[in-house]
Write a protein that holds these residues in place. Structure first.
Motif, PDB file in Angstrom:
ATOM      1  N   ASN A 330       1.793  -4.186 -18.682  1.00 37.57           N
ATOM      2  CA  ASN A 330       1.935  -4.889 -17.408  1.00 37.57           C
ATOM      3  C   ASN A 330       0.683  -4.779 -16.543  1.00 37.57           C
ATOM      4  O   ASN A 330       0.378  -5.688 -15.760  1.00 37.57           O
ATOM      5  CB  ASN A 330       3.140  -4.342 -16.643  1.00 37.57           C
ATOM      6  CG  ASN A 330       4.453  -4.688 -17.328  1.00 37.57           C
ATOM      7  OD1 ASN A 330       4.543  -5.697 -18.036  1.00 37.57           O
ATOM      8  ND2 ASN A 330       5.461  -3.849 -17.147  1.00 37.57           N
ATOM      9  N   ARG A 331      -0.079  -3.678 -16.734  1.00 32.10           N
ATOM     10  CA  ARG A 331      -1.243  -3.471 -15.880  1.00 32.10           C
ATOM     11  C   ARG A 331      -2.470  -4.213 -16.371  1.00 32.10           C
ATOM     12  O   ARG A 331      -3.239  -4.761 -15.564  1.00 32.10           O
ATOM     13  CB  ARG A 331      -1.537  -1.973 -15.785  1.00 32.10           C
ATOM     14  CG  ARG A 331      -2.645  -1.643 -14.807  1.00 32.10           C
ATOM     15  CD  ARG A 331      -2.774  -0.147 -14.626  1.00 32.10           C
ATOM     16  NE  ARG A 331      -3.818   0.194 -13.656  1.00 32.10           N
ATOM     17  CZ  ARG A 331      -4.134   1.441 -13.319  1.00 32.10           C
ATOM     18  NH1 ARG A 331      -3.478   2.463 -13.877  1.00 32.10           N
ATOM     19  NH2 ARG A 331      -5.086   1.658 -12.430  1.00 32.10           N
ATOM     20  N   PRO A 335       1.387 -10.747 -17.507  1.00 29.32           N
ATOM     21  CA  PRO A 335       1.115 -11.955 -16.705  1.00 29.32           C
ATOM     22  C   PRO A 335       0.632 -11.667 -15.288  1.00 29.32           C
ATOM     23  O   PRO A 335      -0.016 -12.513 -14.673  1.00 29.32           O
ATOM     24  CB  PRO A 335       2.477 -12.676 -16.688  1.00 29.32           C
ATOM     25  CG  PRO A 335       3.472 -11.648 -17.051  1.00 29.32           C
ATOM     26  CD  PRO A 335       2.797 -10.638 -17.902  1.00 29.32           C
ATOM     27  N   THR A 336       0.896 -10.477 -14.771  1.00 30.44           N
ATOM     28  CA  THR A 336       0.434 -10.119 -13.422  1.00 30.44           C
ATOM     29  C   THR A 336      -0.823  -9.256 -13.444  1.00 30.44           C
ATOM     30  O   THR A 336      -1.238  -8.731 -12.406  1.00 30.44           O
ATOM     31  CB  THR A 336       1.546  -9.384 -12.668  1.00 30.44           C
ATOM     32  OG1 THR A 336       1.923  -8.211 -13.413  1.00 30.44           O
ATOM     33  CG2 THR A 336       2.767 -10.276 -12.482  1.00 30.44           C
ATOM     34  N   SER A 337      -1.427  -9.061 -14.623  1.00 25.80           N
ATOM     35  CA  SER A 337      -2.624  -8.215 -14.731  1.00 25.80           C
ATOM     36  C   SER A 337      -3.845  -8.953 -14.202  1.00 25.80           C
ATOM     37  O   SER A 337      -3.855 -10.177 -14.031  1.00 25.80           O
ATOM     38  CB  SER A 337      -2.839  -7.799 -16.185  1.00 25.80           C
ATOM     39  OG  SER A 337      -3.060  -8.943 -16.988  1.00 25.80           O
ATOM     40  N   LEU A 338      -4.932  -8.178 -13.972  1.00 23.09           N
ATOM     41  CA  LEU A 338      -6.181  -8.754 -13.455  1.00 23.09           C
ATOM     42  C   LEU A 338      -6.821  -9.675 -14.474  1.00 23.09           C
ATOM     43  O   LEU A 338      -7.382 -10.722 -14.132  1.00 23.09           O
ATOM     44  CB  LEU A 338      -7.131  -7.621 -13.061  1.00 23.09           C
ATOM     45  CG  LEU A 338      -8.482  -8.042 -12.476  1.00 23.09           C
ATOM     46  CD1 LEU A 338      -8.293  -8.790 -11.169  1.00 23.09           C
ATOM     47  CD2 LEU A 338      -9.379  -6.821 -12.285  1.00 23.09           C
ATOM     48  N   ARG A 340      -5.386 -11.531 -16.864  1.00 22.10           N
ATOM     49  CA  ARG A 340      -4.670 -12.793 -17.026  1.00 22.10           C
ATOM     50  C   ARG A 340      -4.789 -13.691 -15.796  1.00 22.10           C
ATOM     51  O   ARG A 340      -4.612 -14.918 -15.890  1.00 22.10           O
ATOM     52  CB  ARG A 340      -3.173 -12.504 -17.287  1.00 22.10           C
ATOM     53  CG  ARG A 340      -2.894 -11.793 -18.605  1.00 22.10           C
ATOM     54  CD  ARG A 340      -2.890 -12.756 -19.777  1.00 22.10           C
ATOM     55  NE  ARG A 340      -1.803 -13.677 -19.713  1.00 22.10           N
ATOM     56  CZ  ARG A 340      -0.589 -13.461 -20.212  1.00 22.10           C
ATOM     57  NH1 ARG A 340      -0.324 -12.282 -20.780  1.00 22.10           N
ATOM     58  NH2 ARG A 340       0.341 -14.371 -20.149  1.00 22.10           N
ATOM     59  N   THR A 341      -5.116 -13.130 -14.661  1.00 24.98           N
ATOM     60  CA  THR A 341      -5.252 -13.943 -13.453  1.00 24.98           C
ATOM     61  C   THR A 341      -6.678 -14.421 -13.200  1.00 24.98           C
ATOM     62  O   THR A 341      -6.895 -15.459 -12.584  1.00 24.98           O
ATOM     63  CB  THR A 341      -4.766 -13.151 -12.228  1.00 24.98           C
ATOM     64  OG1 THR A 341      -5.477 -11.909 -12.167  1.00 24.98           O
ATOM     65  CG2 THR A 341      -3.280 -12.878 -12.319  1.00 24.98           C
ATOM     66  N   VAL A 342      -7.714 -13.673 -13.700  1.00 23.82           N
ATOM     67  CA  VAL A 342      -9.116 -14.022 -13.427  1.00 23.82           C
ATOM     68  C   VAL A 342      -9.689 -14.924 -14.502  1.00 23.82           C
ATOM     69  O   VAL A 342     -10.470 -15.846 -14.211  1.00 23.82           O
ATOM     70  CB  VAL A 342      -9.953 -12.742 -13.270  1.00 23.82           C
ATOM     71  CG1 VAL A 342     -11.445 -13.080 -13.169  1.00 23.82           C
ATOM     72  CG2 VAL A 342      -9.515 -11.962 -12.056  1.00 23.82           C
ATOM     73  N   PRO A 344      -8.506 -17.456 -16.420  1.00 21.00           N
ATOM     74  CA  PRO A 344      -8.357 -18.912 -16.296  1.00 21.00           C
ATOM     75  C   PRO A 344      -9.247 -19.521 -15.218  1.00 21.00           C
ATOM     76  O   PRO A 344      -9.571 -20.714 -15.291  1.00 21.00           O
ATOM     77  CB  PRO A 344      -6.877 -19.089 -15.938  1.00 21.00           C
ATOM     78  CG  PRO A 344      -6.211 -17.877 -16.461  1.00 21.00           C
ATOM     79  CD  PRO A 344      -7.205 -16.770 -16.296  1.00 21.00           C
ATOM     80  N   VAL A 345      -9.664 -18.717 -14.235  1.00 24.60           N
ATOM     81  CA  VAL A 345     -10.477 -19.264 -13.155  1.00 24.60           C
ATOM     82  C   VAL A 345     -11.946 -19.326 -13.548  1.00 24.60           C
ATOM     83  O   VAL A 345     -12.659 -20.302 -13.244  1.00 24.60           O
ATOM     84  CB  VAL A 345     -10.283 -18.431 -11.873  1.00 24.60           C
ATOM     85  CG1 VAL A 345     -11.172 -18.950 -10.743  1.00 24.60           C
ATOM     86  CG2 VAL A 345      -8.827 -18.441 -11.446  1.00 24.60           C
TER      87      VAL A 345
END
Length: 372
Positions: A330-331, A335-338, A340-342, A344-345
């Motif tokens: 999870n970390r 899907p809420t990890s750094l 997985r969020t950075v 795609p950008v």
């Protein structure tokens, strides 16, 4: 006495709480069913299928054709034969109405036997046949109804029009003659001023002679009234039905009808919930009033516990303890990890600058070979 009041108040409190919970469950189920029946522009209309099962009190060998007329929408269809239990979809054994206005539509039935009118029925309301008993499970409603056919007024009046007209003319002439006689007998005899000075004996004789005339006029009036009442009773004769037809009515609701039924159910359950919440509030106040006083007779103010805890409708989910691998996923990879969020950008920037660096430092690998 106080203990019994407290027990009854607690029982009423539990009953009101269970009623509120049950109403909330029903409201959630109805809302879920409403979401499952969306409003679409190409939805199918409702259908009302009517088939004749049996015709009773009719002569043998008769083959009547039954005509059904619907008021909303205005449509007229004919059943030419009775329904066969082995072939219910035979042509001519049923009629099908579409887009029926269940709140205002009426149905009238008439029958003919070889172009001879048998009779017509009273106007039947369609609403009892088009109800949806359970909006959560809307199934086609099948019902049987027996309709009696009475002789039409036009045929009965046409057959006896000549006799009734002649008898009516004679009775009217008699009435006019009798009324003229009554008026002539009831009019007082006018006298001149000279006749008023006659003797009292002549006045007494005239009075005695006028009394039988008055009795005759009253007897004639009563006779006329009796004749009128006899005529009214003869005209209001009861008619017996010619035959009766048993119909099988099947109603298939449309999506619009199902939504309307669900909205009606939602309104009813919401009213029940509001009444249950009111009862819950009253029973909670009764429980707090029936609570025993604190022991020892102390007058210190003790904070009373709430009979109804806030948020009892929202069930709290128990937290599940996570192990080390789940926390790591999870970390860093979840899907809420750094990552997985950075990614795609910034992926487009990484691809662009990577391609520029490759062309700059390793561009010779993309050069064409020299000509031979």
């Amino acid at each position: 006495m106080a203990s019994t009041d407290a027990e009854t108040a607690k029982k009423e409190l539990e009953a009101a709480r269970s009623e509120v919970v049950e109403c909330e469950k029903q409201i959630q189920a109805i809302k879920e069913a409403l979401r499952g029946v969306p409003a679409t522009p190409d939805e199918k209309p409702n259908t009302l299928r009517v088939s004749a099962i049996k015709v009773s009190d009719l002569a043998q060998g008769a083959s009547p054709s039954i005509r059904l007329q619907l008021s909303s929408p205005v449509e007229e269809l004919t059943i030419t034969k009775l329904q066969d239990p082995l072939d219910k979809d035979a042509e001519g054994s049923f009629v099908l109405f579409e887009g029926v206005d269940t709140s205002a539509a009426t149905l009238s039935v008439s029958a003919n036997d070889a172009d001879i009118p048998l009779g017509t029925s009273d106007i039947q309301d369609v609403a009892p046949f088009c109800t949806i008993e359970d909006g959560l499970h809307p199934n086609p409603k099948v019902s049987e109804v027996t309709v009696s056919l009475f002789p039409s007024k036009s045929s009965s009046s046409g057959s006896g029009s000549s006799s009734s007209s002649s008898s009516a003319a004679t009775t009217e002439e008699k009435k006019e003659e009798e009324k003229e006689e009554i008026v002539a007998a009831s009019e007082p005899a006018t006298k001149d001023d000279e006749e008023t000075k006659e003797s009292d004996d002549k006045a007494e004789k005239e009075a005695t002679s006028a009394t039988p005339d008055a009795d005759a006029t009253t007897s004639k009036e009563t006779a006329i009234k009796k004749e009128e009442t006899n005529e009214e009773t003869t005209t209001t004769t009861t008619t017996t039905p010619i035959c009766s037809v048993t119909f099988n009515v099947e109603f298939k609701p449309s999506s619009k009808d199902i939504r309307e039924a669900l909205h009606d159910m939602l309104n009813k359950v919401s009213k029940r919930k509001a009444a249950a919440i009111d009862n819950l509030r009253k029973s909670a106040a009764a429980v707090s009033r029936a609570a025993p006083p604190p022991a020892g007779g102390s007058t210190d103010v003790i904070p009373s516990q709430r009979a109804v805890k806030p948020g009892f409708l929202n069930a709290k989910s128990k937290k599940v303890q996570e192990d080390a691998l789940t926390k790591f996923y999870n970390r860093f990879l979840g899907p809420t990890s750094l990552l997985r969020t950075v990614v795609p950008v910034v992926k487009n920037y990484i691809i662009f600058f990577g391609a520029v660096a490759f062309f700059h430092f390793r561009g010779q690998f993309m050069a064409l070979p020299p000509p031979v």
